[in-house]
Design an enzyme around this catalytic site. Structure first.
Site, PDB file in Angstrom:
ATOM      1  N   ASP A  34      19.380 145.198  18.975  1.00 60.24           N
ATOM      2  CA  ASP A  34      18.802 145.292  17.617  1.00 60.24           C
ATOM      3  C   ASP A  34      18.951 143.995  16.826  1.00 60.24           C
ATOM      4  O   ASP A  34      18.588 143.918  15.661  1.00 60.24           O
ATOM      5  CB  ASP A  34      19.443 146.457  16.842  1.00 60.24           C
ATOM      6  CG  ASP A  34      20.948 146.274  16.662  1.00 60.24           C
ATOM      7  OD1 ASP A  34      21.485 145.245  17.135  1.00 60.24           O
ATOM      8  OD2 ASP A  34      21.581 147.146  16.041  1.00 60.24           O
ATOM      9  N   GLY A  35      19.526 142.980  17.444  1.00 59.97           N
ATOM     10  CA  GLY A  35      19.633 141.674  16.776  1.00 59.97           C
ATOM     11  C   GLY A  35      21.007 141.402  16.193  1.00 59.97           C
ATOM     12  O   GLY A  35      21.302 140.269  15.798  1.00 59.97           O
ATOM     13  N   ARG A  89      26.635 124.707  -2.480  1.00 63.95           N
ATOM     14  CA  ARG A  89      25.896 124.112  -3.608  1.00 63.95           C
ATOM     15  C   ARG A  89      25.604 125.142  -4.692  1.00 63.95           C
ATOM     16  O   ARG A  89      25.252 124.779  -5.806  1.00 63.95           O
ATOM     17  CB  ARG A  89      24.577 123.489  -3.113  1.00 63.95           C
ATOM     18  CG  ARG A  89      24.817 122.187  -2.343  1.00 63.95           C
ATOM     19  CD  ARG A  89      23.530 121.466  -2.053  1.00 63.95           C
ATOM     20  NE  ARG A  89      22.694 122.172  -1.106  1.00 63.95           N
ATOM     21  CZ  ARG A  89      21.471 121.805  -0.752  1.00 63.95           C
ATOM     22  NH1 ARG A  89      20.941 120.726  -1.284  1.00 63.95           N
ATOM     23  NH2 ARG A  89      20.797 122.484   0.134  1.00 63.95           N
ATOM     24  N   GLN A  90      25.736 126.432  -4.353  1.00 65.03           N
ATOM     25  CA  GLN A  90      25.512 127.475  -5.376  1.00 65.03           C
ATOM     26  C   GLN A  90      26.862 127.783  -6.024  1.00 65.03           C
ATOM     27  O   GLN A  90      27.446 128.841  -5.822  1.00 65.03           O
ATOM     28  CB  GLN A  90      24.907 128.713  -4.734  1.00 65.03           C
ATOM     29  CG  GLN A  90      23.505 128.454  -4.173  1.00 65.03           C
ATOM     30  CD  GLN A  90      22.842 129.730  -3.710  1.00 65.03           C
ATOM     31  OE1 GLN A  90      22.955 130.757  -4.349  1.00 65.03           O
ATOM     32  NE2 GLN A  90      22.150 129.659  -2.586  1.00 65.03           N
ATOM     33  N   HIS A 120      30.611 120.291  -1.007  1.00 70.34           N
ATOM     34  CA  HIS A 120      29.747 119.746  -2.049  1.00 70.34           C
ATOM     35  C   HIS A 120      30.406 119.755  -3.420  1.00 70.34           C
ATOM     36  O   HIS A 120      30.260 118.792  -4.182  1.00 70.34           O
ATOM     37  CB  HIS A 120      28.433 120.529  -2.105  1.00 70.34           C
ATOM     38  CG  HIS A 120      27.486 119.962  -3.104  1.00 70.34           C
ATOM     39  ND1 HIS A 120      26.892 118.727  -2.930  1.00 70.34           N
ATOM     40  CD2 HIS A 120      27.084 120.418  -4.298  1.00 70.34           C
ATOM     41  CE1 HIS A 120      26.142 118.471  -3.981  1.00 70.34           C
ATOM     42  NE2 HIS A 120      26.245 119.470  -4.825  1.00 70.34           N
ATOM     43  N   LYS A 182      18.939 110.177 -10.150  1.00 67.45           N
ATOM     44  CA  LYS A 182      18.033 111.204  -9.596  1.00 67.45           C
ATOM     45  C   LYS A 182      17.770 112.309 -10.613  1.00 67.45           C
ATOM     46  O   LYS A 182      18.685 112.777 -11.267  1.00 67.45           O
ATOM     47  CB  LYS A 182      18.673 111.807  -8.341  1.00 67.45           C
ATOM     48  CG  LYS A 182      17.921 112.985  -7.754  1.00 67.45           C
ATOM     49  CD  LYS A 182      18.446 113.383  -6.381  1.00 67.45           C
ATOM     50  CE  LYS A 182      19.543 114.414  -6.462  1.00 67.45           C
ATOM     51  NZ  LYS A 182      20.012 114.875  -5.148  1.00 67.45           N
ATOM     52  N   ARG A 184      16.043 116.098 -10.380  1.00 65.60           N
ATOM     53  CA  ARG A 184      15.466 117.068  -9.449  1.00 65.60           C
ATOM     54  C   ARG A 184      14.363 117.859 -10.136  1.00 65.60           C
ATOM     55  O   ARG A 184      14.569 118.431 -11.207  1.00 65.60           O
ATOM     56  CB  ARG A 184      16.557 117.990  -8.900  1.00 65.60           C
ATOM     57  CG  ARG A 184      16.050 118.928  -7.816  1.00 65.60           C
ATOM     58  CD  ARG A 184      17.164 119.638  -7.071  1.00 65.60           C
ATOM     59  NE  ARG A 184      17.844 118.826  -6.073  1.00 65.60           N
ATOM     60  CZ  ARG A 184      17.332 118.465  -4.912  1.00 65.60           C
ATOM     61  NH1 ARG A 184      16.100 118.834  -4.585  1.00 65.60           N
ATOM     62  NH2 ARG A 184      18.018 117.732  -4.061  1.00 65.60           N
ATOM     63  N   ASP A 208      25.150 109.789   1.243  1.00 67.16           N
ATOM     64  CA  ASP A 208      25.228 111.039   0.472  1.00 67.16           C
ATOM     65  C   ASP A 208      26.075 112.034   1.259  1.00 67.16           C
ATOM     66  O   ASP A 208      26.305 111.849   2.457  1.00 67.16           O
ATOM     67  CB  ASP A 208      23.820 111.602   0.243  1.00 67.16           C
ATOM     68  CG  ASP A 208      23.735 112.446  -1.033  1.00 67.16           C
ATOM     69  OD1 ASP A 208      24.795 112.774  -1.608  1.00 67.16           O
ATOM     70  OD2 ASP A 208      22.602 112.775  -1.440  1.00 67.16           O
TER      71      ASP A 208
HETATM   72  C1  R5P Z   1      23.002 117.100  -4.081  1.00 60.92           C
HETATM   73  O1  R5P Z   1      23.598 116.858  -5.116  1.00 60.92           O
HETATM   74  C2  R5P Z   1      23.446 116.586  -2.743  1.00 60.92           C
HETATM   75  O2  R5P Z   1      24.454 115.636  -2.845  1.00 60.92           O
HETATM   76  C3  R5P Z   1      22.291 115.992  -1.993  1.00 60.92           C
HETATM   77  O3  R5P Z   1      21.822 114.847  -2.691  1.00 60.92           O
HETATM   78  C4  R5P Z   1      21.178 116.978  -1.882  1.00 60.92           C
HETATM   79  O4  R5P Z   1      21.690 118.202  -1.456  1.00 60.92           O
HETATM   80  C5  R5P Z   1      20.139 116.512  -0.921  1.00 60.92           C
HETATM   81  O5  R5P Z   1      19.140 117.472  -0.874  1.00 60.92           O
HETATM   82  P1  R5P Z   1      17.690 117.107  -0.352  1.00 60.92           P
HETATM   83  O6  R5P Z   1      17.857 116.419   0.964  1.00 60.92           O
HETATM   84  O7  R5P Z   1      17.013 118.438  -0.226  1.00 60.92           O
HETATM   85  O8  R5P Z   1      17.041 116.247  -1.376  1.00 60.92           O
END
Ligand code: R5P
Length: 283
Positions: A34-35, A89-90, A120, A182, A184, A208
């Site tokens: 069933d996975g 990240r959340q 992160h 940056k 977003r 990064d």
């Molecule tokens: C965000 O603050 C992280 O340090 C990375 O810069 C980010 O997660 C990179 O995400 P993506 O490759 O989707 O731009």
């Protein structure tokens, strides 16, 4: 100490075990019809000191880690290493009604000691129910970059959030470093602006913690090349490289991508095994 590698970290677990002068324990990974996931540790863990190593880039990998922890219920002491922790990240609520997903995941990790690698957001460590330590791969990355033998390179973080990392990577190696700005716009779209960086005629290494969709790095590469950089390399700890990230990065003109093996990809050319082995030796 018995080292047990989960399905996402078999290579890293094997390398860590070797660095500690032992072998990693054999595990079976399978799926029911069933996975649902099936897993079995093919060795005795009762009354043993056990270290699990498992990154959690996917929900299935997280379930595997929870299964491994449960399978070790009789261990004398259980250490859990999560080299790449998904959901980290959340780390806050952006809208009412949202969970703090990093906290939800961290609370499930039932162990005596927990280690992450360049998580992160360090505040996530406080959500684990046991002492948690974040290991820093910056020195390993710096030494690897130094091995390129680039002439007068400049290390650049794509945003202010990675400024600490690029500073640590450069530390002791005498590299110039700086960061970009940056903004977003969406999950895979960003705007990148320069700060003070003059890259004309220079080799640039963008640094990064992770590359996810590649949006951040693709925009940074384009901008730096427009500004006269000779070559742009990428270095990161966690090569998430989701969807078509690699194509985006090469189309943007990257010279090469290097990362650690917190996630096991073709780009994972340097291992964080020595870092983990040293941390385990300190226990
Ligand atoms: C965000 O603050 C992280 O340090 C990375 O810069 C980010 O997660 C990179 O995400 P993506 O490759 O989707 O731009």
């Amino acid at each position: 100490m018995k080292i047990v590698g989960g399905p996402a970290s078999q290579l890293l677990a094997s390398r860590t075990a070797r660095a500690l002068g032992t072998d990693s324990v054999l595990c079976e990974f399978n799926r029911f019809p069933d996975g649902e996931l099936y897993l079995r540790i093919a060795d005795e863990t009762e009354n043993e000191i056990v270290t699990l190593i498992q990154s959690t880039p996917t929900d299935s990998d997280l379930v595997s880690l929870l299964q491994l922890i449960d399978a070790c219920e009789g261990a004398k002491k259980l250490n859990v290493v999560i080299p790449y922790m998904g959901y980290a990240r959340q780390d806050k609520k952006f809208k009412p009604g949202e969970p703090i997903s990093a906290r939800a995941v961290a609370r499930c990790i039932n162990a005596d000691r927990i280690f992450t690698v360049n998580i992160h957001e360090k505040s996530v460590l406080e959500h684990f129910p046991a002492p948690a330590e974040n290991l820093d791969a910056a020195k390993l990355l710096g030494e690897y970059i130094a091995g390129f033998g680039l002439e007068n390179p400049i290390l650049v973080a794509p945003d202010a959030g990675a400024e600490g990392l690029v500073k640590n990577v450069s530390s002791g190696l005498g590299f110039d470093y700086d960061h970009l700005q940056k903004t977003r716009l969406s999950g895979d779209t960003v705007i990148i602006k320069t700060k003070n960086v003059d890259v004309t005629g220079r080799h640039v290494v963008l640094v990064d913690d992770m590359i996810a969709t590649g949006g951040t790095m693709a925009e940074s590469i384009r901008m730096l090349r427009d500004q006269g950089a000779v070559d742009v390399y990428l270095a990161c700890v966690h090569p998430v490289l989701a969807r078509n990230a690699v194509l985006r990065l090469f189309n943007a003109g990257v010279r090469d991508i290097i990362s650690t093996d917190t996630l096991e990809k073709a780009e994972s050319r340097l291992s964080v095994a020595p870092l983990i082995a040293e941390a385990l030796k300190r226990l």
